[in-house]
Design an enzyme around this catalytic site. Structure first.
Site, PDB file in Angstrom:
ATOM      1  N   ASP A 217      -1.314  -1.554   9.984  1.00 34.35           N
ATOM      2  CA  ASP A 217      -1.115  -0.957   8.414  1.00 34.35           C
ATOM      3  C   ASP A 217      -1.953   0.188   8.069  1.00 34.35           C
ATOM      4  O   ASP A 217      -3.312   0.005   8.398  1.00 34.35           O
ATOM      5  CB  ASP A 217      -1.505  -2.334   7.590  1.00 34.35           C
ATOM      6  CG  ASP A 217      -0.745  -2.229   6.181  1.00 34.35           C
ATOM      7  OD1 ASP A 217       0.040  -1.377   5.909  1.00 34.35           O
ATOM      8  OD2 ASP A 217      -1.489  -2.506   5.217  1.00 34.35           O
TER       9      ASP A 217
ATOM     10  N   HIS B   3      -3.022   5.945  -4.343  1.00 34.15           N
ATOM     11  CA  HIS B   3      -3.450   4.496  -4.128  1.00 34.15           C
ATOM     12  C   HIS B   3      -4.970   4.420  -3.731  1.00 34.15           C
ATOM     13  O   HIS B   3      -5.686   3.751  -4.475  1.00 34.15           O
ATOM     14  CB  HIS B   3      -2.641   3.628  -3.127  1.00 34.15           C
ATOM     15  CG  HIS B   3      -3.059   2.455  -2.906  1.00 34.15           C
ATOM     16  ND1 HIS B   3      -3.131   1.471  -3.774  1.00 34.15           N
ATOM     17  CD2 HIS B   3      -3.555   1.982  -1.687  1.00 34.15           C
ATOM     18  CE1 HIS B   3      -3.723   0.176  -3.100  1.00 34.15           C
ATOM     19  NE2 HIS B   3      -3.994   0.583  -2.060  1.00 34.15           N
TER      20      HIS B   3
ATOM     21  N   ARG C 139     -15.451   1.310  -6.846  1.00 25.48           N
ATOM     22  CA  ARG C 139     -16.693   2.231  -6.501  1.00 25.48           C
ATOM     23  C   ARG C 139     -16.814   3.109  -7.471  1.00 25.48           C
ATOM     24  O   ARG C 139     -16.585   4.512  -7.443  1.00 25.48           O
ATOM     25  CB  ARG C 139     -16.788   2.714  -4.857  1.00 25.48           C
ATOM     26  CG  ARG C 139     -16.536   2.011  -3.946  1.00 25.48           C
ATOM     27  CD  ARG C 139     -16.510   2.797  -2.674  1.00 25.48           C
ATOM     28  NE  ARG C 139     -15.700   3.774  -2.572  1.00 25.48           N
ATOM     29  CZ  ARG C 139     -14.442   3.533  -2.080  1.00 25.48           C
ATOM     30  NH1 ARG C 139     -13.890   2.486  -1.752  1.00 25.48           N
ATOM     31  NH2 ARG C 139     -13.494   4.881  -2.035  1.00 25.48           N
TER      32      ARG C 139
ATOM     33  N   GLU D  32       1.600  -5.186  -2.056  1.00 26.24           N
ATOM     34  CA  GLU D  32       1.453  -4.024  -1.804  1.00 26.24           C
ATOM     35  C   GLU D  32       2.815  -3.456  -1.267  1.00 26.24           C
ATOM     36  O   GLU D  32       3.430  -3.845  -0.422  1.00 26.24           O
ATOM     37  CB  GLU D  32       0.861  -3.753  -0.549  1.00 26.24           C
ATOM     38  CG  GLU D  32      -0.684  -4.135  -1.173  1.00 26.24           C
ATOM     39  CD  GLU D  32      -2.024  -3.548  -0.146  1.00 26.24           C
ATOM     40  OE1 GLU D  32      -1.562  -3.031   1.247  1.00 26.24           O
ATOM     41  OE2 GLU D  32      -3.231  -3.866  -0.390  1.00 26.24           O
TER      42      GLU D  32
ATOM     43  N   GLU E 185       5.365  -1.073   0.189  1.00 24.52           N
ATOM     44  CA  GLU E 185       5.245  -0.065   1.504  1.00 24.52           C
ATOM     45  C   GLU E 185       6.306   0.069   2.036  1.00 24.52           C
ATOM     46  O   GLU E 185       7.580  -0.444   1.803  1.00 24.52           O
ATOM     47  CB  GLU E 185       4.073  -0.749   2.382  1.00 24.52           C
ATOM     48  CG  GLU E 185       2.797  -1.224   1.703  1.00 24.52           C
ATOM     49  CD  GLU E 185       1.778  -1.819   2.904  1.00 24.52           C
ATOM     50  OE1 GLU E 185       2.011  -1.263   4.081  1.00 24.52           O
ATOM     51  OE2 GLU E 185       0.837  -2.098   2.506  1.00 24.52           O
TER      52      GLU E 185
ATOM     53  N   ASP F 229       3.423  -6.101   1.784  1.00 23.13           N
ATOM     54  CA  ASP F 229       2.046  -6.487   2.462  1.00 23.13           C
ATOM     55  C   ASP F 229       1.111  -7.229   1.393  1.00 23.13           C
ATOM     56  O   ASP F 229       0.305  -6.778   0.818  1.00 23.13           O
ATOM     57  CB  ASP F 229       1.272  -5.355   3.145  1.00 23.13           C
ATOM     58  CG  ASP F 229       0.353  -6.102   4.117  1.00 23.13           C
ATOM     59  OD1 ASP F 229       0.422  -6.691   4.760  1.00 23.13           O
ATOM     60  OD2 ASP F 229      -0.685  -5.185   4.310  1.00 23.13           O
TER      61      ASP F 229
ATOM     62  N   ARG G 157      -6.742 -10.212  -2.963  1.00 26.08           N
ATOM     63  CA  ARG G 157      -7.714  -9.475  -3.549  1.00 26.08           C
ATOM     64  C   ARG G 157      -9.093 -10.012  -3.496  1.00 26.08           C
ATOM     65  O   ARG G 157     -10.041  -9.512  -2.983  1.00 26.08           O
ATOM     66  CB  ARG G 157      -7.390  -8.630  -4.837  1.00 26.08           C
ATOM     67  CG  ARG G 157      -6.051  -7.857  -4.772  1.00 26.08           C
ATOM     68  CD  ARG G 157      -6.227  -6.786  -4.076  1.00 26.08           C
ATOM     69  NE  ARG G 157      -4.646  -5.964  -3.876  1.00 26.08           N
ATOM     70  CZ  ARG G 157      -4.717  -4.960  -3.285  1.00 26.08           C
ATOM     71  NH1 ARG G 157      -5.555  -4.475  -1.975  1.00 26.08           N
ATOM     72  NH2 ARG G 157      -3.324  -4.315  -3.457  1.00 26.08           N
TER      73      ARG G 157
ATOM     74  N   GLN H 272     -10.179 -10.724   0.206  1.00 27.53           N
ATOM     75  CA  GLN H 272     -10.264  -9.557   0.796  1.00 27.53           C
ATOM     76  C   GLN H 272     -11.476  -8.977   0.357  1.00 27.53           C
ATOM     77  O   GLN H 272     -12.446  -8.392   1.132  1.00 27.53           O
ATOM     78  CB  GLN H 272      -9.203  -8.769   0.511  1.00 27.53           C
ATOM     79  CG  GLN H 272      -9.104  -7.247   1.130  1.00 27.53           C
ATOM     80  CD  GLN H 272      -8.173  -6.235   0.670  1.00 27.53           C
ATOM     81  OE1 GLN H 272      -7.240  -6.616   0.177  1.00 27.53           O
ATOM     82  NE2 GLN H 272      -8.188  -5.041   0.994  1.00 27.53           N
TER      83      GLN H 272
ATOM     84  N   TYR I 181     -14.318  -8.328   3.588  1.00 25.41           N
ATOM     85  CA  TYR I 181     -14.030  -6.984   4.379  1.00 25.41           C
ATOM     86  C   TYR I 181     -15.452  -6.042   4.636  1.00 25.41           C
ATOM     87  O   TYR I 181     -14.804  -5.238   5.485  1.00 25.41           O
ATOM     88  CB  TYR I 181     -13.024  -6.004   3.099  1.00 25.41           C
ATOM     89  CG  TYR I 181     -13.618  -5.094   2.527  1.00 25.41           C
ATOM     90  CD1 TYR I 181     -13.841  -3.810   2.621  1.00 25.41           C
ATOM     91  CD2 TYR I 181     -14.445  -5.560   1.219  1.00 25.41           C
ATOM     92  CE1 TYR I 181     -14.438  -2.959   1.835  1.00 25.41           C
ATOM     93  CE2 TYR I 181     -14.823  -4.636   0.193  1.00 25.41           C
ATOM     94  CZ  TYR I 181     -15.153  -3.282   0.611  1.00 25.41           C
ATOM     95  OH  TYR I 181     -15.952  -2.711  -0.231  1.00 25.41           O
TER      96      TYR I 181
ATOM     97  N   LYS J 178      -5.448 -10.488   4.112  1.00 24.16           N
ATOM     98  CA  LYS J 178      -4.138  -9.792   4.560  1.00 24.16           C
ATOM     99  C   LYS J 178      -3.288 -10.478   5.462  1.00 24.16           C
ATOM    100  O   LYS J 178      -2.038 -10.064   5.409  1.00 24.16           O
ATOM    101  CB  LYS J 178      -4.518  -8.207   4.797  1.00 24.16           C
ATOM    102  CG  LYS J 178      -5.302  -7.524   3.912  1.00 24.16           C
ATOM    103  CD  LYS J 178      -4.694  -6.950   2.837  1.00 24.16           C
ATOM    104  CE  LYS J 178      -3.805  -5.718   3.189  1.00 24.16           C
ATOM    105  NZ  LYS J 178      -2.908  -5.290   2.024  1.00 24.16           N
TER     106      LYS J 178
ATOM    107  N   THR K  48       3.298 -10.832   5.744  1.00 24.61           N
ATOM    108  CA  THR K  48       3.598  -9.281   5.403  1.00 24.61           C
ATOM    109  C   THR K  48       5.272  -9.662   5.578  1.00 24.61           C
ATOM    110  O   THR K  48       5.896  -9.930   6.604  1.00 24.61           O
ATOM    111  CB  THR K  48       3.283  -8.472   6.446  1.00 24.61           C
ATOM    112  OG1 THR K  48       2.044  -8.228   6.362  1.00 24.61           O
ATOM    113  CG2 THR K  48       3.813  -7.001   6.109  1.00 24.61           C
TER     114      THR K  48
ATOM    115  N   GLU L 195      -3.619  -2.140  -9.261  1.00 22.68           N
ATOM    116  CA  GLU L 195      -3.904  -0.961  -9.880  1.00 22.68           C
ATOM    117  C   GLU L 195      -3.036  -1.004 -11.198  1.00 22.68           C
ATOM    118  O   GLU L 195      -3.331  -0.542 -12.164  1.00 22.68           O
ATOM    119  CB  GLU L 195      -3.003   0.378  -9.043  1.00 22.68           C
ATOM    120  CG  GLU L 195      -3.670   0.313  -7.758  1.00 22.68           C
ATOM    121  CD  GLU L 195      -2.926   1.211  -6.765  1.00 22.68           C
ATOM    122  OE1 GLU L 195      -2.901   2.487  -7.090  1.00 22.68           O
ATOM    123  OE2 GLU L 195      -2.246   0.556  -5.914  1.00 22.68           O
TER     124      GLU L 195
END
Length: 411
Positions: free
Chosen positions: A126, A133, A142, A198, A200, A231, A235, A238, A242, A251, A255, A358
């Site tokens: 992936d 994004h 961040r 997600e 995709e 996918d 969150r 993750q 991560y 994740k 999928t 988002e």
């Protein structure tokens, strides 16, 4: 209707908008009480490909062998010349009035057959190819740093996923469990509270290269077709796991992929040049003089019947050819049935974001639904569908179908 003229062919008799002779996507289907076999869609019908090919005197022995299995596996392994022969033969037959009567005997109503995963997944990678994004995620997680990491415009970032948890559209998704971060720094274990999608696009690979290193110019020899992908992402799980090695349990639980594989050959009219490169690229990724491998695919994210986002694939910074070149440049082997996905597709506008992370800005700006309710992340019982269409020749459209799944409570 399609651009097909009235000639008595099954293309003329059965084609619908998006599923005309310009498209002809493949699936693995099983009529009631029968074994699975390879099919191709025309309108709301599925044509039995082995039956059509075996009745075609012009078909080669290699082609007959490639379509004999229950799904795309043998065809993927057969390589591009056979892929092109099959599409040419099917296009000729489906567009021929003389062949219509024989073909109609091997047509099945799409609603009367069972569709299953169209190919056996070998490996799964992936990527993270949408600048919009990646920038949104950077701003969310961040806020005091640059939105993009320093490496992002130098290489297509990706991670190796779990092939065994790729499931066909329509499969229910149990809410995953794992360690969740808490304000006091001590994680708790339980069902994800921030379950997400997600939106995709995925790429199905054939004609393996055991020693790896597929060049940009050779991408068409290996990328067989495209599917829609969700996918799913936990969150909170993750976010805790991560660092430093990247996504894992957040994740790998599921999928989802769509059931119809649109061949690359159907998408010539949808090819677009990717966005201007703002950093010099290494030679193996430099596509400035290469065939364009961007695709003008319009996605639609539907939550419980309401369209909540329309992500545009045309704006993706990294292309499928670059992802494949990067995936193999270190010598990693490529096998038929390998699969890679684009990463979340997001556009510049709020209603073009391809994840609820988002769309709700990590829960700070909940999404307002037509019912008056607000939501940030997925709730048990929610059904999410992702649809896609692209331009076809002569003003037609190419329909990818839908990838859908319903959230069930944690086991």
């Amino acid at each position: 209707m399609t651009a097909t003229t009235e000639n008595g062919s099954i293309a003329w008799k059965y084609a619908t908008e998006g599923f005309g002779i310009e498209n002809l996507p493949y699936a693995s289907f099983a009529p009631a009480g029968q074994e699975a076999r390879l099919g191709v869609r025309i309108g709301n019908s599925v044509l039995d490909v082995p039956a059509a090919v075996n009745a075609d005197a012009a078909a080669s022995s290699a082609l007959r062998a490639a379509v004999a299995g229950p799904n795309l596996d043998a065809l993927l392994a057969a390589g591009r010349p056979v892929w092109e022969e099959l599409r040419a033969r099917l296009t000729a037959l489906i567009g021929s009035a003389a062949a219509a009567a024989a073909l109609e005997e091997n047509l099945h109503d799409v609603d009367a057959v069972r569709l299953q995963l169209p190919f056996t997944v070998a490996d799964y990678v992936d990527f993270y190819a949408s600048e919009n994004h990646a920038s949104n995620v950077g701003r969310i997680f961040r806020p005091d740093q640059a939105a993009l990491t320093p490496n992002w415009k130098h290489l297509p970032i990706g991670y190796h996923g779990r092939a065994g948890t790729i499931v066909p559209s329509g499969t229910d998704i149990p809410r995953p469990k794992g360690l969740r971060p808490e304000p006091d720094g001590v994680p708790t274990f339980g069902p994800s509270r921030r379950l997400d999608i997600e939106a995709e696009v995925g790429f199905v690979i054939g004609a393996g290269v055991p020693e790896g290193e597929v060049k940009l110019a050779d991408a068409g020899d290996h990328i067989f077709g495209l599917v829609l992908v969700n996918d799913w992402s936990a969150r909170d799980i993750q976010a805790y796991e991560y660092v430093p090695l990247g996504p894992f349990l957040g994740k790998s639980f599921a999928t989802s992929v769509s059931l119809w594989v649109v061949p690359v050959q159907a998408l010539d009219a949808a090819r677009v040049t990717p966005p201007a490169r703002t950093k010099p690229l290494a030679g193996y990724l430099d596509d400035s003089n290469a065939e364009p491998w961007g695709f003008d695919i319009a996605l639609e994210v539907v939550l419980d019947g309401q369209t909540v986002s329309r992500p545009p694939v045309a704006g993706m910074y990294w292309t499928a050819a670059q992802m494949l070149a990067h995936m193999t440049v270190n010598g990693a082997g490529l096998r038929s049935g390998d699969f890679f996905a684009s990463g979340t597709v997001s556009g510049t506008e709020k209603n073009q974001r391809g994840s609820f992370l988002e769309l709700s800005w990590s829960g700070k700006e909940p999404l307002k639904l037509d019912s008056g309710r607000e939501m940030s992340f997925l709730e048990d019982g929610n059904t999410v569908g992702i649809r896609g269409t692209a331009p076809g020749p002569g003003g037609t459209r190419i329909n990818f179908g839908e990838v859908a799944g319903r959230i069930r409570p944690a086991r």
